[in-house]
Scaffold this motif. Structure first.
Motif, mmCIF file in Angstrom:
data_model
loop_
_atom_site.group_PDB
_atom_site.id
_atom_site.type_symbol
_atom_site.label_atom_id
_atom_site.label_comp_id
_atom_site.label_asym_id
_atom_site.label_seq_id
_atom_site.Cartn_x
_atom_site.Cartn_y
_atom_site.Cartn_z
ATOM 1 N N SER A 2 0.862 -1.314 0.038
ATOM 2 C CA SER A 2 0.104 0.194 -0.002
ATOM 3 C C SER A 2 0.932 1.294 -0.061
ATOM 4 O O SER A 2 0.358 2.175 -0.208
ATOM 5 N N CYS A 3 2.175 1.170 0.127
ATOM 6 C CA CYS A 3 2.876 2.567 0.087
ATOM 7 C C CYS A 3 4.009 1.931 -0.914
ATOM 8 O O CYS A 3 4.958 1.033 -0.786
ATOM 9 N N VAL A 4 4.101 2.889 -1.947
ATOM 10 C CA VAL A 4 4.926 2.792 -3.082
ATOM 11 C C VAL A 4 5.763 3.924 -3.130
ATOM 12 O O VAL A 4 5.303 5.127 -2.942
ATOM 13 N N GLY A 5 7.100 4.016 -4.012
ATOM 14 C CA GLY A 5 7.613 4.977 -4.443
ATOM 15 C C GLY A 5 7.117 5.559 -5.781
ATOM 16 O O GLY A 5 6.917 4.745 -6.494
ATOM 17 N N LEU A 6 7.087 6.771 -5.891
ATOM 18 C CA LEU A 6 6.422 7.328 -7.230
ATOM 19 C C LEU A 6 7.342 8.221 -7.786
ATOM 20 O O LEU A 6 7.309 9.072 -8.701
ATOM 21 N N GLY A 7 8.646 8.481 -7.432
ATOM 22 C CA GLY A 7 9.790 9.324 -7.844
ATOM 23 C C GLY A 7 10.951 9.176 -7.073
ATOM 24 O O GLY A 7 11.006 9.610 -5.790
ATOM 25 N N ALA A 8 11.982 8.363 -7.343
ATOM 26 C CA ALA A 8 13.007 8.046 -6.507
ATOM 27 C C ALA A 8 14.374 8.943 -6.719
ATOM 28 O O ALA A 8 14.743 9.211 -7.724
ATOM 29 N N GLY A 9 14.902 9.470 -5.706
ATOM 30 C CA GLY A 9 16.367 9.798 -5.800
ATOM 31 C C GLY A 9 16.665 11.246 -6.315
ATOM 32 O O GLY A 9 17.422 11.372 -7.277
ATOM 33 N N TYR A 10 15.774 12.392 -5.826
ATOM 34 C CA TYR A 10 16.182 13.646 -6.475
ATOM 35 C C TYR A 10 16.518 14.589 -5.294
ATOM 36 O O TYR A 10 16.395 14.183 -4.061
ATOM 37 N N LEU A 11 17.181 15.629 -5.687
ATOM 38 C CA LEU A 11 17.722 16.478 -4.775
ATOM 39 C C LEU A 11 16.509 17.342 -4.093
ATOM 40 O O LEU A 11 15.528 17.362 -4.775
ATOM 41 N N ARG A 12 16.752 17.621 -2.786
ATOM 42 C CA ARG A 12 15.698 18.386 -2.026
ATOM 43 C C ARG A 12 15.008 19.308 -2.911
ATOM 44 O O ARG A 12 15.645 20.231 -3.739
ATOM 45 N N ASN A 13 13.492 19.394 -2.975
ATOM 46 C CA ASN A 13 12.652 20.288 -3.627
ATOM 47 C C ASN A 13 12.995 19.855 -5.236
ATOM 48 O O ASN A 13 12.522 21.003 -5.933
ATOM 49 N N GLY A 14 13.538 18.838 -5.768
ATOM 50 C CA GLY A 14 13.468 18.558 -7.075
ATOM 51 C C GLY A 14 12.522 17.667 -7.736
ATOM 52 O O GLY A 14 12.371 17.533 -8.921
ATOM 53 N N GLY A 15 11.737 17.246 -7.083
ATOM 54 C CA GLY A 15 10.583 16.440 -7.541
ATOM 55 C C GLY A 15 9.377 17.331 -8.246
ATOM 56 O O GLY A 15 9.206 18.561 -8.266
ATOM 57 N N ALA A 16 8.554 16.608 -9.201
ATOM 58 C CA ALA A 16 7.641 17.145 -10.086
ATOM 59 C C ALA A 16 6.411 16.895 -9.568
ATOM 60 O O ALA A 16 6.192 15.612 -9.277
ATOM 61 N N GLN A 17 5.335 17.774 -9.473
ATOM 62 C CA GLN A 17 4.100 17.494 -9.036
ATOM 63 C C GLN A 17 3.462 16.142 -9.954
ATOM 64 O O GLN A 17 3.495 16.398 -11.291
ATOM 65 N N LEU A 18 2.604 15.437 -9.423
ATOM 66 C CA LEU A 18 1.783 14.549 -10.405
ATOM 67 C C LEU A 18 0.462 15.199 -10.766
ATOM 68 O O LEU A 18 -0.324 15.499 -9.771
ATOM 69 N N ALA A 19 0.202 15.005 -11.993
ATOM 70 C CA ALA A 19 -1.293 15.493 -12.496
ATOM 71 C C ALA A 19 -2.115 14.255 -12.202
ATOM 72 O O ALA A 19 -1.886 13.151 -12.355
#
Length: 160
Positions: free
Chosen positions: A111-128
């Motif tokens: 029930s808990c999954v990774g959706l975007g792994a291994g980016y620098l702090r504040n580097g992730g993108a919002q999921l639409a």
């Protein structure tokens, strides 16, 4: 004039065909945007979609939360699911959440999954809403190349 949080949640959970982009008036904030002035520029108000957590390697980090309907690929199957998404989560905290939610520490199943792994702090993108995304394994806590702490995007599946 403020942002109607209920409309944001409804649009991202109900409209699975929204495609790429962001909902008007909402974006993943940067690390120092946890408190903002109100519409009149007066007192600071707390953003209910954010909390600060301490990662062992990342230190104090602002984590944002969102509710999104996603097309998840888990174990080769595509599932339409409503997901609580946490952005900018330090790796060690992401692994702790995964262990607490489904007793696994892989980011790939349960029930808990990774959706975007291994980016620098504040580097992730919002999921639409309606985005097609594959569960990803947790990456290392610190980048081997830049020696900086890494963050993850964590998804908790509501209707598994």
């Amino acid at each position: 004039m403020g942002v109607d949080l209920c409309s944001i949640v409804k649009s991202k959970l109900i409209d699975r065909t929204a495609g790429a982009g962001t909902v008007t008036g909402y974006s993943i904030p940067n690390n120092n945007a946890m408190c903002k002035g109100d519409a009149t520029g007066g007192t600071n108000v707390m953003n209910p979609w954010q909390a600060q957590v301490d990662g062992e390697y990342a230190g104090p980090t602002v984590v944002s939360v969102d509710l999104v309907a996603l097309n998840l690929t888990i174990g080769g199957r595509v599932l339409q699911r409503n997901v609580i998404v946490f952005y900018n989560v330090p790796t060690d905290v992401a692994q702790g959440i995964d262990t607490a939610v489904d007793a696994r520490n892989d980011g790939l199943a349960g029930s808990c999954v990774g959706l975007g792994a291994g980016y620098l702090r504040n580097g992730g993108a919002q999921l639409a809403a309606g985005a097609a995304i594959e569960a990803t394994a947790w990456r290392e806590a610190v980048s081997q190349t830049s020696n900086q702490a890494l963050c993850q995007t964590v998804g908790i599946i509501l209707d598994y």
